[in-house]
Scaffold this motif. Structure first.
Motif, PDB file in Angstrom:
ATOM      1  N   SER A  83      -1.866   6.157   3.487  1.00 54.12           N
ATOM      2  CA  SER A  83      -0.978   5.180   2.778  1.00 54.12           C
ATOM      3  C   SER A  83       0.597   4.905   3.451  1.00 54.12           C
ATOM      4  O   SER A  83       1.366   4.359   2.869  1.00 54.12           O
ATOM      5  CB  SER A  83      -0.641   5.834   1.442  1.00 54.12           C
ATOM      6  N   LEU A  84       0.642   5.078   4.670  1.00 54.44           N
ATOM      7  CA  LEU A  84       1.739   4.715   5.363  1.00 54.44           C
ATOM      8  C   LEU A  84       2.071   3.187   5.311  1.00 54.44           C
ATOM      9  O   LEU A  84       3.428   2.682   4.961  1.00 54.44           O
ATOM     10  CB  LEU A  84       1.617   5.128   6.778  1.00 54.44           C
ATOM     11  N   GLU A  85       1.171   2.531   5.492  1.00 56.95           N
ATOM     12  CA  GLU A  85       1.249   1.175   5.268  1.00 56.95           C
ATOM     13  C   GLU A  85       2.019   0.689   3.923  1.00 56.95           C
ATOM     14  O   GLU A  85       3.046  -0.266   4.015  1.00 56.95           O
ATOM     15  CB  GLU A  85       0.132   0.134   5.541  1.00 56.95           C
ATOM     16  N   ASN A  86       1.737   1.058   2.913  1.00 54.27           N
ATOM     17  CA  ASN A  86       2.125   0.907   1.593  1.00 54.27           C
ATOM     18  C   ASN A  86       3.328   1.329   1.595  1.00 54.27           C
ATOM     19  O   ASN A  86       4.382   0.707   0.877  1.00 54.27           O
ATOM     20  CB  ASN A  86       1.227   1.545   0.566  1.00 54.27           C
ATOM     21  N   LEU A  87       3.798   2.410   2.060  1.00 56.08           N
ATOM     22  CA  LEU A  87       5.199   2.890   2.089  1.00 56.08           C
ATOM     23  C   LEU A  87       6.096   2.166   2.964  1.00 56.08           C
ATOM     24  O   LEU A  87       7.323   1.779   2.269  1.00 56.08           O
ATOM     25  CB  LEU A  87       5.414   4.416   2.815  1.00 56.08           C
ATOM     26  N   LEU A  88       5.677   1.681   4.129  1.00 59.80           N
ATOM     27  CA  LEU A  88       6.527   0.766   4.535  1.00 59.80           C
ATOM     28  C   LEU A  88       6.826  -0.609   3.888  1.00 59.80           C
ATOM     29  O   LEU A  88       8.072  -1.098   3.908  1.00 59.80           O
ATOM     30  CB  LEU A  88       5.761   0.219   6.036  1.00 59.80           C
ATOM     31  N   ARG A  89       5.760  -1.113   3.216  1.00 55.03           N
ATOM     32  CA  ARG A  89       5.931  -2.181   2.376  1.00 55.03           C
ATOM     33  C   ARG A  89       6.954  -2.164   1.362  1.00 55.03           C
ATOM     34  O   ARG A  89       7.819  -2.866   0.752  1.00 55.03           O
ATOM     35  CB  ARG A  89       4.463  -2.611   1.862  1.00 55.03           C
ATOM     36  N   GLY A 111       7.427  -8.842 -10.056  1.00 55.62           N
ATOM     37  CA  GLY A 111       6.181  -9.018 -10.313  1.00 55.62           C
ATOM     38  C   GLY A 111       5.215  -9.181  -8.921  1.00 55.62           C
ATOM     39  O   GLY A 111       5.626  -8.829  -7.863  1.00 55.62           O
ATOM     40  N   LEU A 112       4.251  -9.660  -9.302  1.00 53.97           N
ATOM     41  CA  LEU A 112       3.148  -9.990  -8.174  1.00 53.97           C
ATOM     42  C   LEU A 112       3.572 -10.965  -7.119  1.00 53.97           C
ATOM     43  O   LEU A 112       3.271 -10.876  -6.080  1.00 53.97           O
ATOM     44  CB  LEU A 112       1.588 -10.422  -8.623  1.00 53.97           C
ATOM     45  N   THR A 113       4.416 -11.977  -7.461  1.00 57.64           N
ATOM     46  CA  THR A 113       4.908 -12.762  -6.630  1.00 57.64           C
ATOM     47  C   THR A 113       5.498 -12.238  -5.168  1.00 57.64           C
ATOM     48  O   THR A 113       4.769 -12.542  -4.265  1.00 57.64           O
ATOM     49  CB  THR A 113       6.047 -13.805  -7.139  1.00 57.64           C
ATOM     50  N   GLY A 114       6.343 -11.059  -5.316  1.00 60.23           N
ATOM     51  CA  GLY A 114       6.956 -10.380  -4.137  1.00 60.23           C
ATOM     52  C   GLY A 114       5.848  -9.718  -3.473  1.00 60.23           C
ATOM     53  O   GLY A 114       5.409  -9.945  -2.257  1.00 60.23           O
ATOM     54  N   LEU A 115       5.010  -8.890  -4.282  1.00 60.12           N
ATOM     55  CA  LEU A 115       4.110  -7.992  -3.690  1.00 60.12           C
ATOM     56  C   LEU A 115       3.105  -8.695  -3.084  1.00 60.12           C
ATOM     57  O   LEU A 115       2.569  -8.747  -1.884  1.00 60.12           O
ATOM     58  CB  LEU A 115       3.451  -7.014  -4.657  1.00 60.12           C
ATOM     59  N   ALA A 116       2.575  -9.998  -3.579  1.00 58.48           N
ATOM     60  CA  ALA A 116       1.340 -10.844  -3.034  1.00 58.48           C
ATOM     61  C   ALA A 116       1.894 -11.387  -1.765  1.00 58.48           C
ATOM     62  O   ALA A 116       0.999 -11.559  -0.861  1.00 58.48           O
ATOM     63  CB  ALA A 116       1.121 -11.921  -4.028  1.00 58.48           C
ATOM     64  N   GLN A 117       3.215 -11.421  -1.488  1.00 61.31           N
ATOM     65  CA  GLN A 117       3.517 -12.126  -0.163  1.00 61.31           C
ATOM     66  C   GLN A 117       3.675 -10.935   0.827  1.00 61.31           C
ATOM     67  O   GLN A 117       3.136 -11.152   2.071  1.00 61.31           O
ATOM     68  CB  GLN A 117       4.898 -12.675  -0.144  1.00 61.31           C
ATOM     69  N   PRO A 145      -0.494  -9.339   2.356  1.00 62.24           N
ATOM     70  CA  PRO A 145      -1.192  -9.802   3.126  1.00 62.24           C
ATOM     71  C   PRO A 145      -0.748  -9.556   4.675  1.00 62.24           C
ATOM     72  O   PRO A 145      -1.486  -9.678   5.827  1.00 62.24           O
ATOM     73  CB  PRO A 145      -1.428 -11.167   2.926  1.00 62.24           C
ATOM     74  N   SER A 146       0.601  -9.481   4.753  1.00 60.59           N
ATOM     75  CA  SER A 146       1.308  -9.487   5.931  1.00 60.59           C
ATOM     76  C   SER A 146       0.906  -8.309   6.549  1.00 60.59           C
ATOM     77  O   SER A 146       0.600  -8.338   8.019  1.00 60.59           O
ATOM     78  CB  SER A 146       2.797  -9.497   5.636  1.00 60.59           C
ATOM     79  N   ALA A 147       0.348  -7.111   6.058  1.00 60.93           N
ATOM     80  CA  ALA A 147      -0.106  -6.152   6.673  1.00 60.93           C
ATOM     81  C   ALA A 147      -1.479  -6.247   6.774  1.00 60.93           C
ATOM     82  O   ALA A 147      -1.945  -5.802   7.843  1.00 60.93           O
ATOM     83  CB  ALA A 147       0.350  -4.782   5.862  1.00 60.93           C
ATOM     84  N   LEU A 148      -2.049  -6.566   5.666  1.00 64.94           N
ATOM     85  CA  LEU A 148      -3.607  -6.582   5.658  1.00 64.94           C
ATOM     86  C   LEU A 148      -4.201  -7.538   6.762  1.00 64.94           C
ATOM     87  O   LEU A 148      -5.128  -7.372   7.259  1.00 64.94           O
ATOM     88  CB  LEU A 148      -4.120  -6.752   4.268  1.00 64.94           C
ATOM     89  N   ASP A 149      -3.472  -8.733   6.782  1.00 61.98           N
ATOM     90  CA  ASP A 149      -3.834  -9.821   7.623  1.00 61.98           C
ATOM     91  C   ASP A 149      -3.228 -10.074   8.884  1.00 61.98           C
ATOM     92  O   ASP A 149      -2.715 -11.235   9.158  1.00 61.98           O
ATOM     93  CB  ASP A 149      -3.656 -11.084   6.570  1.00 61.98           C
ATOM     94  N   SER A 150      -2.795  -8.845   9.471  1.00 60.37           N
ATOM     95  CA  SER A 150      -1.924  -9.103  10.542  1.00 60.37           C
ATOM     96  C   SER A 150      -2.615  -9.547  11.941  1.00 60.37           C
ATOM     97  O   SER A 150      -2.201  -9.444  12.941  1.00 60.37           O
ATOM     98  CB  SER A 150      -1.031  -7.841  10.703  1.00 60.37           C
ATOM     99  N   ARG A 151      -3.876  -9.980  11.847  1.00 62.18           N
ATOM    100  CA  ARG A 151      -4.601 -10.367  12.896  1.00 62.18           C
ATOM    101  C   ARG A 151      -4.468 -11.899  13.137  1.00 62.18           C
ATOM    102  O   ARG A 151      -5.167 -12.764  13.792  1.00 62.18           O
ATOM    103  CB  ARG A 151      -6.064 -10.063  12.872  1.00 62.18           C
ATOM    104  N   ASP A 152      -3.278 -12.312  12.587  1.00 65.03           N
ATOM    105  CA  ASP A 152      -3.107 -13.877  12.695  1.00 65.03           C
ATOM    106  C   ASP A 152      -2.877 -14.149  14.354  1.00 65.03           C
ATOM    107  O   ASP A 152      -2.135 -13.467  15.130  1.00 65.03           O
ATOM    108  CB  ASP A 152      -1.713 -14.341  12.195  1.00 65.03           C
TER     109      ASP A 152
END
Lengths: 297, 547
Positions: free
Chosen positions: A194-200, A223-229, A232-239
């Protein structure tokens, strides 16, 4: 590649996952798109890549700049003399400029454009192996800009959330780069899943405090506006366009602005320490985790 | 507004407002519009001291009597009558003969008044009498306003601190050689029969701020837009009311301001010969403010909730006005009127030739902002946002072109020291604590003032504000001059000197004058917490200096 086209309604300037997705979405909707596939490592724009850049942009109704903020500044410099007040400009910038200047301010300060939309990170949620749904936030002070985005890029699989909070969304965009950087930095020593979540979480706390100080809407961070941004930054870091140098520049820009307005950002400080002293990165992050998550003050 | 134009404007006003109501009747039926108007009028009359308006009152009686059984045709007629009545209440007219007589008499009268109230000055300077044009200094974009008034219609948008502002701005308009402006004046100013007569005949239209009926507000805005479309230059106070806190306005009422854009779009639609609307922000800066005591008390008491109920203040007491003017002259005070760079209705800067330019100074075509499908079109949300941006540029200009004087600086330096001397105390407590023995060492005040001056000079260098002539002196002279100002006009001065110590008198006044320096980011350096909210409309919470 680009080409001058008098019928052009939509121009996308950029190279990278965000630009590719936006172009694909618009084409799926049958829109005529002209793209400037900005060359060079990390999308750097150091000289006018195409002679027809300004002319093409001058006839477009909507322009998307999917570029890091420093390159955005160069692109808007060329675009500025051709800009028209009835055009809509979107920015999708996940790296900030140094000295700190938010992307919408770059567009506003270098051109006559008013209808500015900020595109947040896109969250892709896989439903099945072949099907995924998406979520994206768009910020603008003009309601019609959100409608334009939906019309150009929307689909029934993409939820578009609109907000007026340009500042909040742009800072979250910038922080998403730092989360990417932190996740990459911690990859070799990550001790718990859960380290990534902690960083977030720490990033979100820093982003909220800085954003509020700079005039963002507190609701963005409720709410979700912030979290939603951030997710993906962590999950989708293969840009593929991810550029570490630009991310480091973002960290410096944010830290510089925070110092000016007197906001302490432990997460950003830690990321910078980890960049400067990679051998002590783990130690730095462990020290961060000892601190309470501070959403106020 | 000249009589012939007035009639045309009232006819068009009626048809335009009624048409707009009919257009939106799908979402808001006329019954609802009329019911809302009567509801707001009933609410208004519940507040003490609210007068009846003969023209609209009979319409309200009829609406209440027949609204339940009214046919759509009757509803439309009632709406028409109500808008007409509102229009007649609002409309002012202009009598050129009275204007000519007034402009001939007023400067002379003011000069005599200024001399009569200050015999000492009269004797000192005889035979060269002090003149009003030496007291009122007009600076900034004077050439621009003189030139651009011929290329389009001008909106002059001043800051507002005192009821004397209308008189001073009216005088400035005359002195700059501009034609008379039409302007919205609060109903309270019409209550005085003599003032009311001049107001009615010199182009003022009535703004009744007690009326919250959306239909009234729409009628007012449309009236204003129509005067602009007919080429009448307008004067608005976009702050809506006098600044209660003493701070430069950061929050503007955008309704009337938006009528500039509305008029511009209409001008484009009808291909008017001179469609442009130029907005000139203007700051009015003085060392003392006539009604400062009442204003700050009102601000503190009600936190702005009942701000327009302040009917009886110093501006209604003739003796205080004389006293104020006398002090102004005896202390060689100046009133600085600074006209800022002109803006278009979208907040873009306008160059000397009257062309809108982007932030990089490149000429642009502002009509593009309102184009939809190739034609100029009103879009409510979009236009409201443009007006918000214009409001932002106006408040920026207010901050930039405010002239900071010795009274503001002395009050600020002392206020900061007072906060430090009372750690952990919030503003409410700080203002209520009135220990008559609490004082500050003069050398500390000088030191703080010196630091503050350094910062202010830097801000002036950056173009963030202006410093008045009273600040171009040594720190001890500056403090002396400020003390002189405070003690000669206010019965309980903000600051008093006894020996080498400075005593705080009326803390509310001290707060009022120091507030002029709010919004320049001085707090971080001085280490105190901001005492006002970001929009300067309310008090911030928490201790000003940590415990």
């Amino acid at each position: 590649m680009a080409g001058l086209n008098a019928d052009t309604q939509l121009v996308v300037v950029g190279r990278g996952l965000t630009a590719e997705r936006l172009i694909a979405s618009a084409r799926e909707r049958g829109k005529r798109v002209t793209s400037f596939n900005v060359a060079g490592p990390g999308n750097e724009m150091t000289s006018d890549p195409y002679a027809d850049f300004g002319d093409t942009l001058s006839v477009a109704q909507t322009i998307v700049f999917a570029l890091p903020a420093p390159d955005l500044a160069v692109a808007v410099e060329w675009f500025g003399p051709h800009a028209r007040g009835d055009q809509t400009v979107f920015t999708a910038c996940f790296c900030l400029a140094e000295p700190f200047e938010l992307p919408h301010e770059i567009v506003r300060n270098q051109s006559c454009i008013r209808k500015i939309g900020v595109i947040g990170r896109r969250l892709q949620i896989p439903i099945t192996q072949d099907f995924e749904t998406g979520f994206v936030s768009v910020a603008s002070r003009f309601t019609e800009v959100g409608q334009t985005f939906r019309e150009l890029f929307g689909s029934r699989h993409l939820t578009v959330a609109t907000t007026r909070d340009l500042v909040g969304l742009e800072i979250l965009n910038g922080f998403s780069s730092l989360v990417e950087l932190a996740v990459a930095s911690s990859a070799s020593w990550a001790l718990f899943p859960s380290l990534e979540n902690l960083l977030r979480l720490y990033a979100l706390a820093d982003a909220a405090r800085l954003s509020l100080r700079l005039g963002a809407d507190p609701a963005t961070f409720l709410g979700l506006t912030g979290l939603a941004q951030l997710i993906p930054s962590a999950l989708d870091s293969r840009d593929p366009s991810t550029d570490v140098a630009r991310q480091q520049q973002t960290a410096r820009a944010i830290a510089g602005r925070a110092a000016q307005v007197g906001v302490d950002l432990p997460f950003v400080r830690t990321v910078r320490m980890a960049i400067d002293n990679p051998e002590h990165a783990k130690e730095a992050f462990m020290l961060l985790f000892d601190l309470p998550v501070n959403l106020h003050g | 507004v000249l009589r012939g134009d007035q009639e045309r404007i009232l006819v068009e006003l009626e048809s335009r407002v009624v048409e707009a109501c009919l257009e939106s009747s799908q979402t808001k039926p006329l019954t609802e519009v009329l019911a809302s108007s009567t509801y707001h009028e009933r609410q208004r009359l519940r507040t003490p001291k609210q007068g009846l308006h003969a023209s609209s009152q009979s319409v309200f009686v009829e609406i209440e009597r027949s609204i339940r059984r009214a046919s759509p045709l009757m509803e439309r007629e009632m709406l028409r009558r109500l808008v007409r009545a509102y229009g007649q209440e609002i409309a002012g007219h202009f009598n050129p003969r009275i204007y000519r007589a007034t402009t001939r008499v007023v400067p002379l009268g003011l000069n005599l008044l200024l001399n009569a109230v200050s015999p000492k000055r009269l004797l000192d300077q005889f035979p060269r009498l002090p003149r009003i044009d030496e007291t009122v200094r007009i600076q900034g974009a004077v050439d621009d306003i003189q030139r651009l008034q011929n290329q389009g219609t001008v909106i002059l948008a001043p800051t507002h601190v005192s009821n004397l502002d209308s008189v001073v701005v009216g005088y400035a308009i005359y002195r700059m050689g501009l034609p008379p402006f039409t302007y919205g004046a609060g109903l309270n100013l019409f209550k005085n029969p003599l003032l009311g007569f001049f107001m009615h005949n010199l182009g003022a239209y009535t703004v009744d701020r007690t009326k919250q009926d959306p239909l009234y507000k729409e009628t007012l805005k449309t009236y204003c837009s129509l005067t602009l479309e007919h080429g009448y230059h307008n004067l608005f106070f976009p702050g809506g009311t006098r600044s209660r806190s003493g701070a430069v306005e950061r929050h503007l009422k955008l309704g009337l301001l938006g009528s500039g854009l509305q008029a511009y779009i209409r001008n484009l639609q009808r291909k008017a010969e001179r469609p442009k609307i130029f907005i000139f922000p203007m700051t009015i800066s003085t060392q003392l403010v006539l009604e400062s005591e009442s204003l700050i008390q009102d601000f503190l008491r009600s936190n702005l909730r009942e701000r327009f109920t302040l009917d009886d203040d110093e501006s209604n007491r003739v003796g205080r006005i004389f006293q104020f003017v006398e002090q102004l002259l005896s202390l060689d005070s100046k009133i600085h009127l600074t006209i800022s760079t002109p803006l278009d209705p979208f907040g873009n800067r306008v160059d000397a030739a009257g062309e809108s330019v982007d932030p990089r100074g490149r000429r642009i075509q502002p009509e593009n902002y309102v184009m939809r499908d190739g034609a100029p079109t009103r879009v409510f949300d979009r236009d409201a946002e443009y007006t918000r941006e214009l409001g932002g540029r106006i408040t920026d200009a207010y901050a930039r072109d405010s002239v900071i004087e010795c009274t503001h600086i002395a009050a600020r330096a002392t206020f900061v020291l007072l906060c430090r001397q009372n750690p952990g105390v919030d503003l409410n407590q700080l203002l209520k604590l009135s220990d008559p023995d609490e004082s500050l060492a003069l050398h500390e005040v000088y030191g703080e003032t010196e630091r503050l001056m350094q910062r202010l000079r830097k801000l002036r260098g950056d173009g963030a504000l202006r410093l008045g002539p009273s600040t171009v002196r040594s720190v001890d002279n500056l403090i002396d001059k400020a003390l002189q100002h405070f003690s000669t006009y206010h019965s309980d001065p903000a600051l008093l000197r006894r020996g080498d110590r400075l005593f705080v008198g009326d803390r509310s006044l001290l707060f009022y004058y120091q507030n002029r320096l709010e919004g320049y980011g001085l707090e971080d350096e001085q280490g105190i917490r901001k005492p006002l909210s970001a929009d300067h409309l309310s008090l911030a919470e928490g201790p000003l200096w940590p415990a």
